[in-house]
Design an enzyme around this catalytic site. Structure first.
Site, PDB file in Angstrom:
ATOM      1  N   ASP A  34      25.564  40.532  -2.007  1.00  0.00           N
ATOM      2  CA  ASP A  34      26.933  40.916  -2.383  1.00  0.00           C
ATOM      3  C   ASP A  34      27.908  39.742  -2.360  1.00  0.00           C
ATOM      4  O   ASP A  34      29.108  39.907  -2.564  1.00  0.00           O
ATOM      5  CB  ASP A  34      27.446  42.028  -1.459  1.00  0.00           C
ATOM      6  CG  ASP A  34      27.513  41.583  -0.008  1.00  0.00           C
ATOM      7  OD1 ASP A  34      27.157  40.424   0.283  1.00  0.00           O
ATOM      8  OD2 ASP A  34      27.915  42.394   0.845  1.00  0.00           O
ATOM      9  N   GLU A  36      28.630  37.776   0.240  1.00  0.00           N
ATOM     10  CA  GLU A  36      29.078  37.364   1.585  1.00  0.00           C
ATOM     11  C   GLU A  36      28.177  36.244   2.092  1.00  0.00           C
ATOM     12  O   GLU A  36      27.010  36.154   1.718  1.00  0.00           O
ATOM     13  CB  GLU A  36      29.022  38.562   2.545  1.00  0.00           C
ATOM     14  CG  GLU A  36      30.112  39.568   2.268  1.00  0.00           C
ATOM     15  CD  GLU A  36      30.155  40.670   3.322  1.00  0.00           C
ATOM     16  OE1 GLU A  36      29.341  40.641   4.257  1.00  0.00           O
ATOM     17  OE2 GLU A  36      31.013  41.563   3.187  1.00  0.00           O
ATOM     18  N   ARG A  93      49.127  23.682  -4.633  1.00  0.00           N
ATOM     19  CA  ARG A  93      50.253  23.836  -5.553  1.00  0.00           C
ATOM     20  C   ARG A  93      51.081  25.077  -5.232  1.00  0.00           C
ATOM     21  O   ARG A  93      52.140  25.276  -5.782  1.00  0.00           O
ATOM     22  CB  ARG A  93      49.748  23.879  -7.010  1.00  0.00           C
ATOM     23  CG  ARG A  93      49.391  22.488  -7.521  1.00  0.00           C
ATOM     24  CD  ARG A  93      48.722  22.534  -8.858  1.00  0.00           C
ATOM     25  NE  ARG A  93      47.395  23.111  -8.765  1.00  0.00           N
ATOM     26  CZ  ARG A  93      46.582  23.316  -9.795  1.00  0.00           C
ATOM     27  NH1 ARG A  93      46.987  23.001 -11.009  1.00  0.00           N
ATOM     28  NH2 ARG A  93      45.393  23.827  -9.626  1.00  0.00           N
ATOM     29  N   HIS A 127      49.532  17.118  -3.509  1.00  0.00           N
ATOM     30  CA  HIS A 127      50.460  17.348  -4.603  1.00  0.00           C
ATOM     31  C   HIS A 127      51.910  17.049  -4.202  1.00  0.00           C
ATOM     32  O   HIS A 127      52.687  16.528  -4.989  1.00  0.00           O
ATOM     33  CB  HIS A 127      50.311  18.811  -5.021  1.00  0.00           C
ATOM     34  CG  HIS A 127      51.105  19.159  -6.206  1.00  0.00           C
ATOM     35  ND1 HIS A 127      50.930  18.534  -7.411  1.00  0.00           N
ATOM     36  CD2 HIS A 127      52.092  20.064  -6.375  1.00  0.00           C
ATOM     37  CE1 HIS A 127      51.784  19.048  -8.272  1.00  0.00           C
ATOM     38  NE2 HIS A 127      52.499  19.968  -7.676  1.00  0.00           N
ATOM     39  N   LYS A 188      58.264  16.915 -18.077  1.00  0.00           N
ATOM     40  CA  LYS A 188      57.378  17.981 -18.578  1.00  0.00           C
ATOM     41  C   LYS A 188      57.997  19.347 -18.316  1.00  0.00           C
ATOM     42  O   LYS A 188      58.571  19.572 -17.264  1.00  0.00           O
ATOM     43  CB  LYS A 188      56.037  17.855 -17.845  1.00  0.00           C
ATOM     44  CG  LYS A 188      55.046  18.965 -18.085  1.00  0.00           C
ATOM     45  CD  LYS A 188      53.694  18.669 -17.442  1.00  0.00           C
ATOM     46  CE  LYS A 188      53.609  19.134 -16.007  1.00  0.00           C
ATOM     47  NZ  LYS A 188      52.264  18.941 -15.419  1.00  0.00           N
ATOM     48  N   ARG A 190      57.178  23.347 -17.901  1.00  0.00           N
ATOM     49  CA  ARG A 190      56.072  24.293 -17.693  1.00  0.00           C
ATOM     50  C   ARG A 190      56.644  25.687 -17.522  1.00  0.00           C
ATOM     51  O   ARG A 190      57.645  25.865 -16.833  1.00  0.00           O
ATOM     52  CB  ARG A 190      55.321  23.873 -16.426  1.00  0.00           C
ATOM     53  CG  ARG A 190      53.841  24.220 -16.469  1.00  0.00           C
ATOM     54  CD  ARG A 190      53.255  23.972 -15.120  1.00  0.00           C
ATOM     55  NE  ARG A 190      52.379  22.826 -14.985  1.00  0.00           N
ATOM     56  CZ  ARG A 190      51.142  22.742 -15.431  1.00  0.00           C
ATOM     57  NH1 ARG A 190      50.634  23.710 -16.134  1.00  0.00           N
ATOM     58  NH2 ARG A 190      50.412  21.675 -15.197  1.00  0.00           N
ATOM     59  N   ASP A 214      48.012  10.762 -12.526  1.00  0.00           N
ATOM     60  CA  ASP A 214      48.376  12.097 -12.037  1.00  0.00           C
ATOM     61  C   ASP A 214      47.556  12.417 -10.794  1.00  0.00           C
ATOM     62  O   ASP A 214      46.602  11.712 -10.482  1.00  0.00           O
ATOM     63  CB  ASP A 214      48.099  13.139 -13.138  1.00  0.00           C
ATOM     64  CG  ASP A 214      49.018  14.344 -13.030  1.00  0.00           C
ATOM     65  OD1 ASP A 214      49.730  14.473 -12.022  1.00  0.00           O
ATOM     66  OD2 ASP A 214      49.021  15.169 -13.962  1.00  0.00           O
ATOM     67  N   THR A 219      43.671  22.095 -16.386  1.00  0.00           N
ATOM     68  CA  THR A 219      43.242  22.466 -17.741  1.00  0.00           C
ATOM     69  C   THR A 219      43.160  21.233 -18.643  1.00  0.00           C
ATOM     70  O   THR A 219      42.567  21.277 -19.713  1.00  0.00           O
ATOM     71  CB  THR A 219      44.249  23.431 -18.389  1.00  0.00           C
ATOM     72  OG1 THR A 219      45.513  22.753 -18.484  1.00  0.00           O
ATOM     73  CG2 THR A 219      44.423  24.690 -17.570  1.00  0.00           C
TER      74      THR A 219
HETATM   75  C1  R5P Z   1      51.362  19.245 -11.797  1.00  0.00           C
HETATM   76  O1  R5P Z   1      52.454  19.229 -11.300  1.00  0.00           O
HETATM   77  C2  R5P Z   1      50.234  18.333 -11.421  1.00  0.00           C
HETATM   78  O2  R5P Z   1      50.671  17.100 -10.942  1.00  0.00           O
HETATM   79  C3  R5P Z   1      49.307  18.132 -12.591  1.00  0.00           C
HETATM   80  O3  R5P Z   1      50.014  17.450 -13.609  1.00  0.00           O
HETATM   81  C4  R5P Z   1      48.834  19.430 -13.129  1.00  0.00           C
HETATM   82  O4  R5P Z   1      48.386  20.275 -12.131  1.00  0.00           O
HETATM   83  C5  R5P Z   1      47.759  19.242 -14.173  1.00  0.00           C
HETATM   84  O5  R5P Z   1      47.443  20.498 -14.691  1.00  0.00           O
HETATM   85  P1  R5P Z   1      46.856  20.676 -16.138  1.00  0.00           P
HETATM   86  O6  R5P Z   1      45.687  19.753 -16.261  1.00  0.00           O
HETATM   87  O7  R5P Z   1      46.449  22.119 -16.197  1.00  0.00           O
HETATM   88  O8  R5P Z   1      47.921  20.400 -17.126  1.00  0.00           O
END
Ligand code: R5P
Length: 293
Positions: A34, A36, A93, A127, A188, A190, A214, A219
């Site tokens: 299951d 676990e 995050r 982060h 950026k 979001r 970064d 993604t």
């Molecule tokens: C966001 O604030 C982080 O520093 C990264 O830029 C972010 O998590 C990257 O995410 P993704 O690849 O989904 O754009």
């Protein structure tokens, strides 16, 4: 000292143990039908300093549960101390309330770790610089930035460092000081509900080679959009550096088909073979971890 590995990043744990001239100590990690898990320490650890290596990347919940059980098993077996190496700290995050009514997920997992018996945490490139303040136990916050700076210098004598969002400015300033290279920033946007990257605006000038730095690639949207923006503003080549290859998408081809020349990440997270690509180079953080133990 005895080093144990959870199942999320055994290759890194093996490298760390090797650097310490040790073998990984045996641990039984059994999964029931299951899902676990049952954990059992298979070696005497009474009065021993123990180290556990476990990245809490995807699947974060199951990796955290496994880690909790390993720490509990070591504690109950009489270990003297338990240093928990979490090269990638899952849920980082979610370190504050973005919208009313949200949970602070990171606080929950930290409190659990402390309660169960972790003595010290070692982690990489968090982060937010405020995250260490969440811990009541000692935390060693390591960084891959120095390694990235050396690689950038090896790749090009000159160029511009780029933070793909405002949250990365501190990181880019540290690297700029190390490499003596100028930096620019992307603002950026979001969507807070969906997390989708919407648009970006470049602050600063990038007419040469750009090095985007970064903390993580999830993604890949942030990097791909940043690279496209930089090339449209006059950069002649774009390289990308990110400490944590979270790679939350099934298909990473978007990233490899993008105009980015090469993508450098570290082994804080073990990348499945099908998500690797020719453009990807993995640098190891095992030396840094071994030095800090
Ligand atoms: C966001 O604030 C982080 O520093 C990264 O830029 C972010 O998590 C990257 O995410 P993704 O690849 O989904 O754009």
């Amino acid at each position: 000292m005895k080093v144990f590995s959870g199942s999320s990043n055994r290759p890194l744990a093996e490298k760390v143990a090797k650097k310490l001239n040790l073998e990984l100590s045996p641990l039984e990690i059994h999964s029931f039908p299951d899902g676990e898990k049952r954990i059992r320490v298979e070696e005497r650890v009474v009065d021993e300093d123990c180290v556990v290596v476990q990245s809490t990347a995807t699947p974060a919940d199951s990796n955290y549960m496994e880690l909790f059980f390993i720490v509990d098993a070591l504690k109950r077996s009489g270990s003297k101390s338990i240093t928990v190496v979490i090269p990638y700290l899952g849920y980082q995050r979610q370190d504050h309330i973005f919208r009313d009514g949200e949970a602070v997920s990171l606080q929950v997992v930290i409190e659990a770790l402390e309660k169960i018996g972790a003595s010290k945490i070692i982690t990489f490139d968090l982060h937010s610089i405020k995250i260490p303040e969440f811990f009541k136990i000692p935390i060693v916050h390591l960084s891959a930035l120095e390694m990235f700076g050396l690689k950038i210098k090896e790749l090009a004598g000159e160029g511009v460092l780029v933070s793909p969002d405002m949250g990365g400015i501190r990181r880019i300033k540290i690297l700029s000081e190390q490499t003596k290279m100028p930096f620019a920033t992307i603002v950026k946007d979001r969507d807070l509900a969906t997390g989708k990257v919407e648009s970006g605006k470049l602050e600063g000038e990038v007419k040469q080679t750009a090095f985007i730095v970064d903390d993580m690639i999830s993604t890949g949207e942030t990097l791909v959009k940043a690279a496209q923006l930089l090339l449209s503003k006059g950069a002649n080549k774009v390289y990308a550096f990110a400490t944590h290859p979270v790679f939350s998408i099934k298909n990473t081809q978007n990233l490899y088909n993008s105009p980015i020349e090469k993508i450098f990440v570290t082994d804080t997270i073990n990348i499945p073979q099908e998500k690797k690509g020719e453009k990807l180079e993995i640098l190891s953080v095992s030396g840094e971890i071994a030095k800090s133990l």
